[in-house]
Scaffold this active site. Sequence first.
Site, mmCIF file in Angstrom:
data_model
loop_
_atom_site.group_PDB
_atom_site.id
_atom_site.type_symbol
_atom_site.label_atom_id
_atom_site.label_comp_id
_atom_site.label_asym_id
_atom_site.label_seq_id
_atom_site.Cartn_x
_atom_site.Cartn_y
_atom_site.Cartn_z
ATOM 1 N N SER A 1 -17.546 27.104 37.290
ATOM 2 C CA SER A 1 -18.640 26.782 36.375
ATOM 3 C C SER A 1 -19.605 25.852 37.095
ATOM 4 O O SER A 1 -19.182 25.117 38.004
ATOM 5 C CB SER A 1 -18.098 26.054 35.135
ATOM 6 N N ALA B 1 -13.846 18.355 35.282
ATOM 7 C CA ALA B 1 -12.847 18.064 36.326
ATOM 8 C C ALA B 1 -12.050 19.329 36.645
ATOM 9 O O ALA B 1 -11.754 19.624 37.812
ATOM 10 C CB ALA B 1 -11.920 16.940 35.864
ATOM 11 N N SER B 2 -11.731 20.110 35.617
ATOM 12 C CA SER B 2 -10.938 21.327 35.860
ATOM 13 C C SER B 2 -11.731 22.331 36.690
ATOM 14 O O SER B 2 -11.187 22.982 37.587
ATOM 15 C CB SER B 2 -10.486 21.956 34.527
ATOM 16 N N LYS B 3 -13.029 22.455 36.435
ATOM 17 C CA LYS B 3 -13.827 23.445 37.169
ATOM 18 C C LYS B 3 -14.122 22.979 38.596
ATOM 19 O O LYS B 3 -14.238 23.808 39.510
ATOM 20 C CB LYS B 3 -15.101 23.779 36.403
ATOM 21 N N ILE C 1 -23.433 30.808 29.287
ATOM 22 C CA ILE C 1 -23.371 32.252 29.038
ATOM 23 C C ILE C 1 -23.090 32.492 27.554
ATOM 24 O O ILE C 1 -22.223 31.825 26.965
ATOM 25 C CB ILE C 1 -22.255 32.903 29.899
ATOM 26 N N TYR D 1 -13.087 19.385 31.165
ATOM 27 C CA TYR D 1 -13.597 20.700 31.580
ATOM 28 C C TYR D 1 -14.255 20.608 32.962
ATOM 29 O O TYR D 1 -13.972 21.409 33.851
ATOM 30 C CB TYR D 1 -14.595 21.219 30.541
HETATM 31 P P1 NAI Z 1 -14.314 33.479 25.800
HETATM 32 O O1 NAI Z 1 -13.749 32.450 24.903
HETATM 33 O O2 NAI Z 1 -15.317 34.432 25.294
HETATM 34 O O3 NAI Z 1 -13.133 34.317 26.473
HETATM 35 C C1 NAI Z 1 -12.016 33.678 27.028
HETATM 36 C C2 NAI Z 1 -10.835 34.643 26.948
HETATM 37 O O4 NAI Z 1 -9.725 33.994 27.604
HETATM 38 C C3 NAI Z 1 -10.403 34.958 25.518
HETATM 39 O O5 NAI Z 1 -10.271 36.360 25.342
HETATM 40 C C4 NAI Z 1 -9.069 34.250 25.377
HETATM 41 O O6 NAI Z 1 -8.162 34.921 24.506
HETATM 42 C C5 NAI Z 1 -8.574 34.260 26.807
HETATM 43 N N1 NAI Z 1 -7.563 33.220 27.045
HETATM 44 C C6 NAI Z 1 -7.639 31.913 26.702
HETATM 45 N N2 NAI Z 1 -6.483 31.302 27.022
HETATM 46 C C7 NAI Z 1 -5.690 32.232 27.591
HETATM 47 C C8 NAI Z 1 -4.378 32.214 28.131
HETATM 48 N N3 NAI Z 1 -3.647 31.095 28.128
HETATM 49 N N4 NAI Z 1 -3.864 33.345 28.638
HETATM 50 C C9 NAI Z 1 -4.592 34.502 28.634
HETATM 51 N N5 NAI Z 1 -5.823 34.584 28.133
HETATM 52 C C10 NAI Z 1 -6.371 33.455 27.617
HETATM 53 O O7 NAI Z 1 -14.913 32.646 27.039
HETATM 54 P P2 NAI Z 1 -15.941 33.009 28.204
HETATM 55 O O8 NAI Z 1 -17.183 32.273 27.945
HETATM 56 O O9 NAI Z 1 -15.969 34.447 28.460
HETATM 57 O O10 NAI Z 1 -15.236 32.251 29.420
HETATM 58 C C11 NAI Z 1 -14.553 32.919 30.455
HETATM 59 C C12 NAI Z 1 -14.495 31.988 31.636
HETATM 60 O O11 NAI Z 1 -15.827 31.616 32.023
HETATM 61 C C13 NAI Z 1 -13.755 30.676 31.375
HETATM 62 O O12 NAI Z 1 -12.999 30.337 32.525
HETATM 63 C C14 NAI Z 1 -14.892 29.684 31.190
HETATM 64 O O13 NAI Z 1 -14.527 28.373 31.501
HETATM 65 C C15 NAI Z 1 -15.905 30.227 32.161
HETATM 66 N N6 NAI Z 1 -17.268 29.800 31.935
HETATM 67 C C16 NAI Z 1 -17.911 30.123 30.770
HETATM 68 C C17 NAI Z 1 -19.207 29.690 30.567
HETATM 69 C C18 NAI Z 1 -19.974 29.993 29.337
HETATM 70 O O14 NAI Z 1 -21.058 29.409 29.164
HETATM 71 N N7 NAI Z 1 -19.501 30.864 28.441
HETATM 72 C C19 NAI Z 1 -19.916 28.890 31.596
HETATM 73 C C20 NAI Z 1 -19.148 28.645 32.770
HETATM 74 C C21 NAI Z 1 -17.873 29.089 32.930
#
Ligand code: NAI
Length: 265
Positions: free
Chosen positions: A147, A162-164, A193, A160
């Site tokens: 991120s 720190a983790s990223k 996003i 968050y």
């Molecule tokens: P989202 O919440 O739409 O999707 C995340 C998915 O991960 C969900 O389907 C959830 O069920 C699954 N999940 C959560 N914990 C889990 C586990 N323990 N085991 C298996 N699946 C698990 O989130 P999004 O936005 O698509 O995020 C995806 C990645 O992108 C994350 O790593 C997030 O930190 C990163 N990210 C997102 C941003 C944003 O603005 N949406 C910006 C920067 C990074």
Amino acid sequence: MANTTTGRLIGLNAIVTGAASGIGRQTALRFAEEGATVLAADLSADGLTKIKSEIEGSGGTCHTHVTDVTDSGTVSALFEYSDEVFDELNCVVNNAGITLTGGVHEISESDWDREMTINVKSIYLMSREAWPRLQKSANASILNTASIAGSWAIMSDAAYCASKAAVVMLTKCMALDGAREGIRVNCVSPGFIDTPMIHGFFRDQSDPAAARAGAIASHPLGRLGHPSDIANGYVYLASGEAEWVTGTDLTVDGGLTSGLWSPGE
Ligand code: NAI
């Protein structure tokens, strides 16, 4: 959609975590569209059923496995299943993640641990299972979702961020370890996003509408990112076009972190 003869990922077998929603869902769809066979993993069985039917409805191939990426037992089971459905594994997208807001004076110890376990430890658990399989395969790579929060601090989001930051450094360490073993390791750092995660982040703010408007205004390209903006980066990094790319943190953020910006002007 999928399994065309001209796709950029023809013949690639890929595991995508967090594939039931947001960035992971779109990455699974784009990979299939480019000819990859996808093994979609997530906690959500319903979400996996939907992505499978969406990919297969368009002519692609999608396997699914309900997986908790923080649990070494179910992660092992995921890779055992991948051995059944793939003749070789070429790519793992470690994308599952969460955000829990709060400064260090606000976030509970259990939330701190949860954030670090889902966002960072899961990549270790997944990658150590993937490693011996990827060592044996062609065009092998691991892709991690970091991120812009890994290099840009966000107020009230300490765990968050720190983790990223850890994800970015873990990516670079794994890239060095994989370089002589034919395993490329890269990450993508998205800006804001438009996914359920960011909707939750906005809801946690005192004025959600203003938080969303402020987030849009802070991206010089004038909008939030679409999940496809990130998925397109992953298509490139997984493909043979990126055969000389490893240890990279690909920023895809609409210009957010380029420098100072005055959206009012
Ligand atoms: P989202 O919440 O739409 O999707 C995340 C998915 O991960 C969900 O389907 C959830 O069920 C699954 N999940 C959560 N914990 C889990 C586990 N323990 N085991 C298996 N699946 C698990 O989130 P999004 O936005 O698509 O995020 C995806 C990645 O992108 C994350 O790593 C997030 O930190 C990163 N990210 C997102 C941003 C944003 O603005 N949406 C910006 C920067 C990074």
